[in-house]
Design an enzyme around this catalytic site. Structure first.
Site, PDB file in Angstrom:
ATOM      1  N   ASN A   9       0.873  -1.171   0.000  1.00 40.49           N
ATOM      2  CA  ASN A   9       0.000   0.000   0.000  1.00 40.49           C
ATOM      3  C   ASN A   9       0.912   1.223   0.000  1.00 40.49           C
ATOM      4  O   ASN A   9       1.457   1.583   1.032  1.00 40.49           O
ATOM      5  CB  ASN A   9      -0.892  -0.039   1.253  1.00 40.49           C
ATOM      6  CG  ASN A   9      -1.759   1.197   1.393  1.00 40.49           C
ATOM      7  OD1 ASN A   9      -1.827   2.024   0.480  1.00 40.49           O
ATOM      8  ND2 ASN A   9      -2.425   1.316   2.534  1.00 40.49           N
ATOM      9  N   TRP A  10       1.061   1.816  -1.168  1.00 37.82           N
ATOM     10  CA  TRP A  10       2.003   2.948  -1.294  1.00 37.82           C
ATOM     11  C   TRP A  10       1.448   4.221  -0.659  1.00 37.82           C
ATOM     12  O   TRP A  10       2.143   5.201  -0.519  1.00 37.82           O
ATOM     13  CB  TRP A  10       2.333   3.198  -2.768  1.00 37.82           C
ATOM     14  CG  TRP A  10       3.170   2.132  -3.419  1.00 37.82           C
ATOM     15  CD1 TRP A  10       3.402   0.860  -2.955  1.00 37.82           C
ATOM     16  CD2 TRP A  10       3.901   2.232  -4.654  1.00 37.82           C
ATOM     17  NE1 TRP A  10       4.225   0.180  -3.820  1.00 37.82           N
ATOM     18  CE2 TRP A  10       4.550   0.989  -4.877  1.00 37.82           C
ATOM     19  CE3 TRP A  10       4.060   3.245  -5.605  1.00 37.82           C
ATOM     20  CZ2 TRP A  10       5.341   0.748  -6.003  1.00 37.82           C
ATOM     21  CZ3 TRP A  10       4.856   2.998  -6.726  1.00 37.82           C
ATOM     22  CH2 TRP A  10       5.486   1.769  -6.909  1.00 37.82           C
ATOM     23  N   LYS A  11       0.176   4.223  -0.340  1.00 33.34           N
ATOM     24  CA  LYS A  11      -0.491   5.414   0.222  1.00 33.34           C
ATOM     25  C   LYS A  11      -0.226   6.628  -0.680  1.00 33.34           C
ATOM     26  O   LYS A  11      -0.093   6.452  -1.889  1.00 33.34           O
ATOM     27  CB  LYS A  11      -0.049   5.636   1.675  1.00 33.34           C
ATOM     28  CG  LYS A  11      -0.240   4.358   2.511  1.00 33.34           C
ATOM     29  CD  LYS A  11      -0.091   4.558   3.978  1.00 33.34           C
ATOM     30  CE  LYS A  11      -0.309   3.223   4.695  1.00 33.34           C
ATOM     31  NZ  LYS A  11      -0.240   3.329   6.131  1.00 33.34           N
ATOM     32  N   HIS A  94      -9.674   1.307   4.330  1.00 33.42           N
ATOM     33  CA  HIS A  94      -8.441   1.423   5.118  1.00 33.42           C
ATOM     34  C   HIS A  94      -8.704   2.354   6.306  1.00 33.42           C
ATOM     35  O   HIS A  94      -9.473   3.315   6.191  1.00 33.42           O
ATOM     36  CB  HIS A  94      -7.314   1.978   4.239  1.00 33.42           C
ATOM     37  CG  HIS A  94      -5.985   1.914   4.910  1.00 33.42           C
ATOM     38  ND1 HIS A  94      -5.600   2.861   5.834  1.00 33.42           N
ATOM     39  CD2 HIS A  94      -4.974   1.013   4.836  1.00 33.42           C
ATOM     40  CE1 HIS A  94      -4.390   2.526   6.291  1.00 33.42           C
ATOM     41  NE2 HIS A  94      -3.990   1.421   5.694  1.00 33.42           N
ATOM     42  N   GLU A  96      -7.098   4.688   7.513  1.00 32.03           N
ATOM     43  CA  GLU A  96      -6.845   6.113   7.242  1.00 32.03           C
ATOM     44  C   GLU A  96      -8.026   6.741   6.512  1.00 32.03           C
ATOM     45  O   GLU A  96      -8.341   7.913   6.713  1.00 32.03           O
ATOM     46  CB  GLU A  96      -5.540   6.273   6.443  1.00 32.03           C
ATOM     47  CG  GLU A  96      -4.328   6.004   7.332  1.00 32.03           C
ATOM     48  CD  GLU A  96      -3.113   5.446   6.607  1.00 32.03           C
ATOM     49  OE1 GLU A  96      -3.044   5.539   5.372  1.00 32.03           O
ATOM     50  OE2 GLU A  96      -2.225   4.898   7.302  1.00 32.03           O
ATOM     51  N   GLU A 166      -5.928  -5.055  10.140  1.00 25.90           N
ATOM     52  CA  GLU A 166      -4.885  -4.073  10.429  1.00 25.90           C
ATOM     53  C   GLU A 166      -5.189  -3.347  11.730  1.00 25.90           C
ATOM     54  O   GLU A 166      -5.977  -2.386  11.744  1.00 25.90           O
ATOM     55  CB  GLU A 166      -4.815  -3.040   9.297  1.00 25.90           C
ATOM     56  CG  GLU A 166      -4.448  -3.621   7.959  1.00 25.90           C
ATOM     57  CD  GLU A 166      -3.768  -2.587   7.065  1.00 25.90           C
ATOM     58  OE1 GLU A 166      -2.678  -2.868   6.570  1.00 25.90           O
ATOM     59  OE2 GLU A 166      -4.323  -1.492   6.902  1.00 25.90           O
ATOM     60  N   GLY A 172       2.128   1.935  10.714  1.00 18.48           N
ATOM     61  CA  GLY A 172       3.115   3.009  10.589  1.00 18.48           C
ATOM     62  C   GLY A 172       3.820   3.356  11.889  1.00 18.48           C
ATOM     63  O   GLY A 172       4.499   4.378  11.980  1.00 18.48           O
ATOM     64  N   SER A 211       3.010  -2.608  10.218  1.00 22.51           N
ATOM     65  CA  SER A 211       4.450  -2.737  10.447  1.00 22.51           C
ATOM     66  C   SER A 211       5.010  -4.113  10.050  1.00 22.51           C
ATOM     67  O   SER A 211       5.911  -4.632  10.702  1.00 22.51           O
ATOM     68  CB  SER A 211       4.801  -2.394  11.901  1.00 22.51           C
ATOM     69  OG  SER A 211       4.419  -1.052  12.181  1.00 22.51           O
ATOM     70  N   GLY A 232       2.552  -1.252   4.302  1.00 22.98           N
ATOM     71  CA  GLY A 232       2.677   0.176   4.016  1.00 22.98           C
ATOM     72  C   GLY A 232       4.137   0.563   3.824  1.00 22.98           C
ATOM     73  O   GLY A 232       4.723   0.348   2.769  1.00 22.98           O
ATOM     74  N   GLY A 233       4.736   1.099   4.874  1.00 24.25           N
ATOM     75  CA  GLY A 233       6.097   1.648   4.815  1.00 24.25           C
ATOM     76  C   GLY A 233       7.105   0.772   4.089  1.00 24.25           C
ATOM     77  O   GLY A 233       7.845   1.251   3.211  1.00 24.25           O
TER      78      GLY A 233
HETATM   79  P1  PGA Z   1       2.529  -0.042   7.695  1.00 24.68           P
HETATM   80  O1  PGA Z   1       1.113   0.266   7.018  1.00 24.68           O
HETATM   81  O2  PGA Z   1       3.042  -1.314   7.080  1.00 24.68           O
HETATM   82  O3  PGA Z   1       3.387   1.153   7.357  1.00 24.68           O
HETATM   83  O4  PGA Z   1       2.302  -0.171   9.146  1.00 24.68           O
HETATM   84  C1  PGA Z   1       0.187  -0.763   6.761  1.00 24.68           C
HETATM   85  C2  PGA Z   1      -1.037  -0.193   6.107  1.00 24.68           C
HETATM   86  O5  PGA Z   1      -1.462   0.909   6.479  1.00 24.68           O
HETATM   87  O6  PGA Z   1      -1.629  -0.820   5.225  1.00 24.68           O
END
Ligand code: PGA
Length: 247
Positions: A9-11, A94, A96, A166, A172, A211, A232-233
């Site tokens: 997930n590149w956001k 998601h 967010e 999640e 994050g 994470s 994500g990251g």
């Molecule tokens: P993260 O994000 O791996 O940076 O914790 C996961 C996500 O939001 O899908």
């Protein structure tokens, strides 16, 4: 045997040129048929990234879409637009989007039904806050989120859905849920799916996200009910290949 699905997930990261650079770094090392690998990139770069991945087994996915097919919804992207680009996956709900863009269980449900109607794989995100966990309501809350998101999904469609568990407190933050915590919730999601879909629940893939990195992926993905990850990251770095090749 469920095929693992590992999605980045590149956001809201990476300009066009940066995206193409990252694809160049990752496309050989992530090119596998052992797992389904998806790069979920910002809409504006979907076409370019898709083209750059031509000839590999890697899919591109979107990070959201609207539940209507077209109309006066300024700034939104529809399922028809994604489908026309050859996009096969879309992340929905998601945390967010729930937190910053007023996404609700109801809108996630409408989007899930719309994605399925058009043959896209919805990656439906659920998760609890730290407060929820401390109050011991995690399992109940996640079960409710799953039921609401899937309201109206048919027995024949359920196997096309991916659920991403999640925990919000692990996104994050560098804090990963322990494998046992992650498996406990994923197992409970499977139970919820069983109560709704019987044996078909065994076909549904459940990801863990929060994470995930190249060091913890193997242990997480070895659990019975964890069928891959939403990352994500670590999906923005060469490291992602270490997650894809977790074995
Ligand atoms: P993260 O994000 O791996 O940076 O914790 C996961 C996500 O939001 O899908």
């Amino acid at each position: 045997m469920r095929k693992k699905i590992i999605a980045g997930n590149w956001k809201m990261n990476k300009t066009l040129s940066e995206s193409l650079e990252l694809v160049n770094v990752l496309k050989d090392s992530c090119n596998t048929t052992d797992s389904e690998v998806v790069f979920c990139v910002p809409d504006i770069n979907l076409k370019a990234v898709k083209d750059a991945l031509e000839g590999t087994n890697i899919f591109v996915g979107a990070q959201n879409m609207h539940f209507e097919e077209s109309g006066a919804f300024t700034g939104e992207t529809s399922v028809l637009m994604l489908k026309d680009l050859g996009v096969k996956h879309v992340i929905l709900g998601h945390s967010e989007r729930r937190q910053y863009f007023s996404e609700t269980c109801e809108s996630v449900n409408k989007k899930t039904l719309k994605a399925l109607e058009h043959g896209l794989t919805p990656i439906v995100c659920v998760g609890e806050s730290l407060e929820d966990r401390q109050q011991n309501v995690t399992l109940e809350l996640i079960s409710m989120q799953v039921k609401r998101a899937l309201n109206g999904v048919s027995d024949s469609d359920i196997e096309k859905v991916v659920i991403a568990y999640e925990p919000i407190w692990a996104i994050g933050t560098g804090v990963t849920a322990t494998t046992d915590q992650a498996e406990e919730v994923c197992e409970n999601i499977r139970k919820t799916l069983k109560s709704l879909y019987g044996d078909n629940a065994e076909k549904v893939r459940i990801q863990y996200g929060g994470s995930v990195n190249a060091d913890n992926a193997k242990e997480l993905f070895s659990k019975n009910n964890i069928d891959g990850g939403l990352v994500g990251g670590a999906s923005l770095k060469a490291d992602f290949a270490g997650i894809v090749n977790y074995k």
